[in-house]
Each structure stands twice: as C-alpha cells, then as structure tokens.
Design an enzyme around this catalytic site. Structure first.
Site, PDB file in Angstrom:
ATOM      1  N   TYR B 290       0.831  -1.201   0.000  1.00 38.67           N
ATOM      2  CA  TYR B 290       0.000   0.000   0.000  1.00 38.67           C
ATOM      3  C   TYR B 290       0.870   1.257   0.000  1.00 38.67           C
ATOM      4  O   TYR B 290       1.633   1.509   0.930  1.00 38.67           O
ATOM      5  CB  TYR B 290      -0.906   0.002   1.229  1.00 38.67           C
ATOM      6  CG  TYR B 290      -2.053   0.976   1.143  1.00 38.67           C
ATOM      7  CD1 TYR B 290      -3.275   0.575   0.632  1.00 38.67           C
ATOM      8  CD2 TYR B 290      -1.923   2.294   1.576  1.00 38.67           C
ATOM      9  CE1 TYR B 290      -4.345   1.456   0.546  1.00 38.67           C
ATOM     10  CE2 TYR B 290      -2.981   3.182   1.486  1.00 38.67           C
ATOM     11  CZ  TYR B 290      -4.184   2.756   0.976  1.00 38.67           C
ATOM     12  OH  TYR B 290      -5.235   3.643   0.889  1.00 38.67           O
ATOM     13  N   TYR B 340      -4.902   5.414  -8.011  1.00 40.24           N
ATOM     14  CA  TYR B 340      -5.262   5.159  -6.615  1.00 40.24           C
ATOM     15  C   TYR B 340      -6.698   4.695  -6.540  1.00 40.24           C
ATOM     16  O   TYR B 340      -7.617   5.488  -6.629  1.00 40.24           O
ATOM     17  CB  TYR B 340      -5.059   6.441  -5.819  1.00 40.24           C
ATOM     18  CG  TYR B 340      -5.477   6.413  -4.383  1.00 40.24           C
ATOM     19  CD1 TYR B 340      -4.757   5.674  -3.441  1.00 40.24           C
ATOM     20  CD2 TYR B 340      -6.567   7.148  -3.941  1.00 40.24           C
ATOM     21  CE1 TYR B 340      -5.133   5.679  -2.113  1.00 40.24           C
ATOM     22  CE2 TYR B 340      -6.932   7.157  -2.612  1.00 40.24           C
ATOM     23  CZ  TYR B 340      -6.209   6.422  -1.695  1.00 40.24           C
ATOM     24  OH  TYR B 340      -6.570   6.437  -0.386  1.00 40.24           O
TER      25      TYR B 340
END
Ligand SMILES: [Zn+2]
Lengths: 157, 391
Positions: B290, B340
């Site tokens: 992440y 994203y």
C-alpha cells in the site's frame, strides 16, 4: 503554562493571540469526554487524566482506563513541558484559510509527564529550521477568539 | 487459524479506465468494474450471489449495485466502513463467506471519483469530527499527506532515513508504471526530478504522494473448485489477516510505550498472515505494498519482515524493489504512478503477476504474492492477503 510562573496566578489576559487566519481553521469539536480538557485549555491550564484505579496518566480524554478498565479519574495539571517527537512543515493549501499561512509547522510533542502522552500544536517563537528530535519545549496558550484557545509549543533554549 | 486457507480463489479481475475525471457516477463505475471482472472470469451476472465493498461516504453500496446489475438474489453482502486500510479486509471476508458456504461467488469492488468528487482530506472540505481529529485539525493538520509526513519524520528522526531513500521508491515505481499501459503516469522520473518536486508537507514532496484518481476495480472471489472450471489459473487466497490500528492514544499503539509511530500495526499482523499461509518473507515473489505515500512502502518493508526495523531506507535504495530485484514491489507502479483505487488495484496486479499475464512488467515465475492495505496508521486498522498461483 510556563513552568517559571506560579500556577495559582492565572494570567490576566491571553498570553498570545493567534493569527486571524487561524480563526478560519477547523475549530475543536469537543466530545463528552474531552470537553473538560478544552475548558481547561481555555483557562490556560494544560491537564491530563489520572486514573484513580491504577494511577496511569492518560491523553486524549476518554472515560475508561485502557490499563485497568477503571472508570474513576481526576484531571491533574501537566508539567507543561515536553520534547519534540516529530513535526511537519505544511506547504499545501488544503483549505482556503491556509492560503496566507503556509508554510507552517505542526509539532508532535511527548509530554515530560509520560513517554506515551503525545500532544499536537503550533510552533511558537521558533523557526522550523531549528527543530530537532528531543528539543525541549513548553506549552503556550493561543487565544484564537472569545471562545477558542489552542496549545502551542515554545522552544526552551 | 487457517481454516479457510486456499479454500477460496480469485477468478476474475476488472477495471474501468483510470482518470482525473470519469464523468460518471460511482454507481456506473462500480457496475462497469463488476461486469469487467465477470467477463474476465467467464461468468455471468446470474452466477453472482454476493457483493462486497468498502467506502467512507464516497461510493455506492452493494444493495444499490445489485439491483442496478439485475442480480437475481443476494445471499451475502459487505459494506464496510473504511478507506485503504480495509481494502484487503473486504476480500479476506469474501473468502471467509465462500469458505463458510454463505456465498458461492462474491464480487468485491471499489469505485471512487477520488479526484473529481471526493478528495481525501481536502480541498476546502473540513475533516470529519471524530476522535483524534479535534486535537489536530485546529492546527491545520488533518490531510493524509500531513499525517504520513509526521510518521515519516519520526522514522527519519529515529533511523536517519533520508529524502533520497524515499525518492528511490518513487523513481522505481515510475519505472514499473512505464511498462503498464493502464498507468496514469508513465514518463520516467529521476532522483533529481523527485528532489526538485515541490513540497506538500515536509518531509513529503509532490512525488511522495499518490495520484488522486477516478476509477473502479473489481475482483471475483469463488471457491477453489469452481475457479478451477473457469477461464484462468485460480489465484488462491492462502492467507488473510487483520490487525487493529494506531493512534496517539496513550497506552494503545505499537511499540514500547504504545506510541512509537515508526512501527505500524502491520508488524502485529504479519506473523499471523505468514502463519496462515504457511509462508514467510523469503517466499514472497512479488509484493504489492500500500503506497498512499512513499514512506508507507518503506515502513512496510520492515514491518512485513523483508529487512530489519530501521533499515527500510537503505533496503529501498539498494535496488531490491525493482522488477529484477530481490523483492519486486508495486510492479504496476502502485498508487504513486498507476492510480489510486484505494488498495484493490494492488490485489488485481498481484493476480496478473501470479497468472503470468503482466506483460512487460511480468516477474518471471512469480508464484506467491503479498498484497497489503494501509498499514494501520491514522485511526484505521489494517488487513493483508497472501495469494498463491494454483498450479
Ligand atoms: Zn487505570
């Protein structure tokens, strides 16, 4: 809270007025646990909770001790001093009120009262270039207006 | 522990295009991504009996997407509150639902207009009035880049981590994105480009920050048996794990004293994740970590055990994270350069790598992948998956 001054003697007026733009930053929204802490800040007193069951100091405000699960506590004065743990210097205008304020630092301070007691706040009377880990600081109260007071941190050397 | 290891598999992945302005609703994005994932799996809408997503008031829930798609019946759904920290939680729970027999085919999706409609932490929109926020927002501190910058500075203070080390992560991921036709940013950057990009919140520059993106991504989770009858090699969900979150609450967070911000909750999750999957850091062929910011990659290198605590910076700068390195990381370019979609596009990339269909960016022989969510900073828990090719 300046450690040099006796605590029994409240200041006559605001120690420092925050910039007018700060009045347009988000205001503190106290909850049922934290309202007394914010009221103390308004009186220029820095406090933390002390568990009556196990004596642990805690912050931020909440009703149950996470060590002994006790529900009785008292508000006690913090020493008003700490050491810089981390910081940022904000450049991005994340909201319109920041336009005239950037760049500005935000500090994260470990209170001398306890290793795990962290508080955020403005840097007062200092330059971001002078910041370093462990820098000793003292709490300063910033009156935004008639209803809001915030905490700032002034380097002690 | 481990009762659902390898019992569910990812059988399909689907995307909408990524952009700065999709021009459509999050409902349309969700429908398009779900249909694309079903098409990839070789399944039909009528085969789906469950939908799962997460959101923070910024997307469309399963009970709206289901009738919009015309699903015959929903036997299970999940509408989890949360951002990137629960991206992998949603898929882990879908695997549990399949293993428990509550659902046979779950489509997990995330659909956001994160640039054109709901920008995280800004701009002009005030922060949510919850918990820690009251002690932070009045100082002008509430946006994710500020929060992660604060943690990154703590790491620099503790371990001497440098700007250049963070820069290597941004530069390396852009090189991967250059080989990814889906990526929003494909032009290579240099360390000098990184070091001359403008400050956002020191120690972060623009190129430390992920792209705010409009888009959606979906994955199809079904039983291993069913997946074996479908179009692609199944990608097994071998491990799924969760952990609580960090805060500046005294006595509560990670590390000694409870408030060591250089350790994330991923450090607590990792041993359980590896144990469930029967794997360790040395078994991971690709890691999709992440990367809301460069620093979150760096700290996860440590907390998932790829290097000792404090050495994430030198490890990142060593070249180990490149496609031909010891641990290829964010092979698609990550949030920094692909786009994203809050975590699920990491899972989808891991699936491509394990199928061997990642094209120019394929890591040869990749069999085991780690894919992770936000590691538990900022009032959030964390979750992660270990995926394995069923060959
Ligand atoms: Zn107690």
């Amino acid at each position: 809270m300046s450690s040099a001054e006796p605590q029994a003697e409240p200041k006559a007026g605001p120690e420092r007025r925050a910039s007018s733009a700060r009045a347009r930053f988000p205001r503190p929204e106290p909850d049922r646990d934290s309202a007394p802490w914010w009221e103390a800040v308004r009186r220029h007193e820095l406090t933390v909770q002390r568990c009556e069951g196990c004596g642990t100091l805690r912050f931020p405000a909440r009703a149950v001790c996470n060590r002994c699960r006790g529900r009785a506590w008292e508000w006690v004065p913090a020493r008003g001093t700490g050491r810089v743990y981390s910081w940022i210097v904000n450049h991005q205008v994340f909201m319109p009120a920041m336009a005239g304020e950037v760049p500005f630092p935000v500090l994260l301070v470990r209170l001398d009262d306890g290793e795990d007691l962290l508080m955020y706040g403005d840097l007062v009377d200092g330059s971001p270039g002078d910041l370093e880990p462990g820098l000793p600081v003292e709490a300063v109260f910033l009156d935004v207006d008639e209803s809001t007071t915030l905490v700032g941190w002034r380097p002690l050397r | 522990m481990g009762t659902f290891r390898d019992r569910a598999a990812i059988a399909g992945v689907g995307y909408t295009p990524f952009s700065k302005d999709s021009g459509v609703s999050t409902l349309t994005l969700a429908v398009d991504a779900v249909l694309a994932a079903l098409d990839d799996a070789g399944l039909d809408v009528d085969d789906v009996d469950a939908l799962a997503t997460h959101r923070v008031g910024d997307s469309t829930p399963p009970w709206v997407v289901a009738p919009a798609l015309g699903l015959p019946e929903v036997t299970w759904y999940l509408d989890q509150f949360g951002g990137g920290s629960v991206s992998h939680s949603v898929i882990g729970q879908a695997a549990m639902a399949v293993a428990a027999g509550v659902a046979e085919t779950v489509v997990c999706y995330r659909a956001i207009n994160a640039r054109s409609e709901f920008r995280m932490g800004g701009t002009g929109r005030g922060p949510a009035a919850i918990f820690d926020v009251q002690y932070q927002a009045p100082y002008g501190y509430f946006a994710p880049p500020q929060q992660f910058a604060m943690y990154a500075r703590a790491h620099m203070n503790a371990y001497g981590t440098t700007h250049e080390q963070l820069g290597h992560i941004a530069v390396g991921q852009r090189a991967n994105a250059a080989k990814n036709p889906r990526a929003l940013k494909r032009d290579p950057i240099t360390l000098d480009d990184y070091l001359s990009s403008r400050w956002i919140a020191e120690p972060f520059r623009l190129l430390d920050c992920c792209l705010e993106t409009d888009g959606a991504c979906a994955v199809v989770v079904t039983s291993r048996e069913r997946a074996r009858d479908l179009r692609h090699v199944p990608v097994l969900i071998s491990g799924a794990a969760w952990a609580g979150g960090d805060s500046f609450f005294s006595g509560a967070g990670s590390g000694p004293g409870g408030t060591d911000l250089t350790v994330t909750e991923a450090a607590r999750l990792a041993p359980r994740l590896y144990a469930m999957a029967g794997a360790g850091p040395g078994d991971i062929d690709v890691a999709e970590l992440y990367d809301c910011f460069t620093y979150s990659v760096l700290v996860q290198l440590e907390d998932y055990g790829f290097c000792p605590k404090g050495e994430g910076g030198p490890y990142a700068a060593s070249g180990a994270l490149a496609l031909d390195g010891e641990l290829p990381v964010n092979t698609h370019g990550g949030f920094l350069s692909e786009g994203y979609v809050h975590g699920i596009n990491h899972v989808a990339e891991a699936v491509a790598q394990l199928r061997g269909t990642a094209g120019d960016r394929q890591v040869p022989g990749a069999e085991v992948a780690l894919s992770t969510s936000q590691p538990g900073y900022v009032l959030a828990g964390t979750s992660a998956l270990i995926l394995r090719s069923d060959t």
